[in-house]
Design a protein around this motif. Structure first.
Motif: not given
Ligand code: NAD
Length: 287
Positions: A168, A170-171, A173, A199, A212-213, A215, A233-234, A236, A265-266, A269
């Motif tokens: 979940i 699709h960024s 990164i 979903t 990784a959303a 939310v 991965v999230g 918040n 996961a943090g 990374t």
């Molecule tokens: P991003 O904002 O670039 O992408 C978010 C993704 O989630 C998008 O693809 C979006 O379409 C999807 N999304 C958002 N709301 C949604 C919903 N309600 N239902 C389904 N999909 C939904 O974020 P990102 O950079 O990919 O990061 C995602 C999360 O992972 C963030 O919380 C960020 O802090 C975290 N993160 C953690 C690490 C780590 O080291 N653990 C590294 C990078 C990012």
């Protein structure tokens, strides 16, 4: 499945094992090659969350013997100014890895910056060359977060071949490279995002769910198959506490294995970032 039986995937502990291995490799490089792996972190502006994340990265670098330097640039730096700074680092043979702390200020065109990073120092795998290599399963840099998720699954010997996996998010990164890594290992992958109609339809049938959303509480127990592996991965902040995207307490009762946030996961990374810096150092020595 009861709560007691659920395996907690301890990224904090596993990352420490990786730190130890990296420290040994760095000491070997110091002794045999007389080099110190070097990382350069480009930080534009003064975002406090970015500043504290960078501090953490530097602390871990120091622990394993990697020399890290922050190039802190003013937030009103011009596009040309930033490109010129990047060029200096790109061409400095004593620097093995580059990280560009995102987000960049709104007046900077991220795409232009990303395309300018020397691909052989591009630890975050932002450059299209590295993403292209990932698509064809080549040996390039992999974005550190999905690389860390794979490393965590491997550490716990959780295979992905033939498994149904839903991601979940699709960024560029996290979600997209995660999907490619899993496909390269013959998992069957579904990718959901903000415009996915249902979903839960995907997560309910999945052996592994990776979210990784960004939310909180997006993934609830009713969305998960009994005995699934859940990777959160999230990151918040809710009421001053760091939480992921999964309703951890309730999903834990149903899952076979789950990552906590923080501590899942943090930390993996950051471990991958160190590993890739050393990999780049070795690659540069072999040229
Ligand atoms: P991003 O904002 O670039 O992408 C978010 C993704 O989630 C998008 O693809 C979006 O379409 C999807 N999304 C958002 N709301 C949604 C919903 N309600 N239902 C389904 N999909 C939904 O974020 P990102 O950079 O990919 O990061 C995602 C999360 O992972 C963030 O919380 C960020 O802090 C975290 N993160 C953690 C690490 C780590 O080291 N653990 C590294 C990078 C990012």
């Amino acid at each position: 499945m009861t709560c007691e039986e659920t395996l907690i995937l301890d990224g904090a502990a596993k990352s420490k094992e990786i730190y130890k291995e990296i420290k040994t490799e760095v000491e070997k490089l110091n002794k045999e090659e007389e080099v110190v792996p070097r990382l350069s972190i480009i930080f534009v502006g003064d975002n406090p969350a970015s500043a504290s994340y960078i501090k953490l990265q530097q602390k871990v670098c120091t622990k394993v013997g990697i020399d890290s330097k922050v190039v802190n640039l003013p937030k009103n730096i011009s596009q040309e100014g930033l490109l010129a700074e990047l060029d200096k680092i790109n061409n400095d043979d004593s620097i093995n890895g580059i990280l560009i702390q995102l987000p960049l200020p709104a007046h900077i065109d991220d795409d232009k910056i990303i395309r300018k990073i020397n691909p052989s120092k591009d630890l975050d795998s932002f450059h299209p060359y590295n993403i292209g290599e990932l698509v064809i399963g080549g040996d390039a840099y992999i974005p550190c977060t999905p690389e860390g998720v794979m490393a965590l699954l491997d550490k716990y010997k959780i295979g992905v071949k033939g498994k149904d996996v839903t991601i979940i998010g699709h960024s560029n990164i996290v979600g997209k490279p995660m999907a490619l890594l899993l496909l390269n290992r013959n998992a069957t992958v579904s990718v959901c995002h903000i415009d996915t109609k249902d979903t839960a339809k995907y997560t309910k049938k999945s052996d592994i769910v990776i979210v990784a959303a960004g939310v909180p509480n997006l993934i609830t127990a009713d969305m998960i198959k009994e005995g699934a592996v859940v990777i959160d991965v999230g990151i918040n902040e809710v009421d001053g506490k760091i939480v992921g995207d999964v309703d951890f307490e309730n999903v834990k009762k149903k899952a076979a294995a789950i990552t906590p946030v923080p501590g899942g996961a943090g930390p993996m990374t950051i471990a991958m970032l160190l590993k890739d810096t050393v990999k780049s150092c070795k690659n540069m020595l072999n040229k």
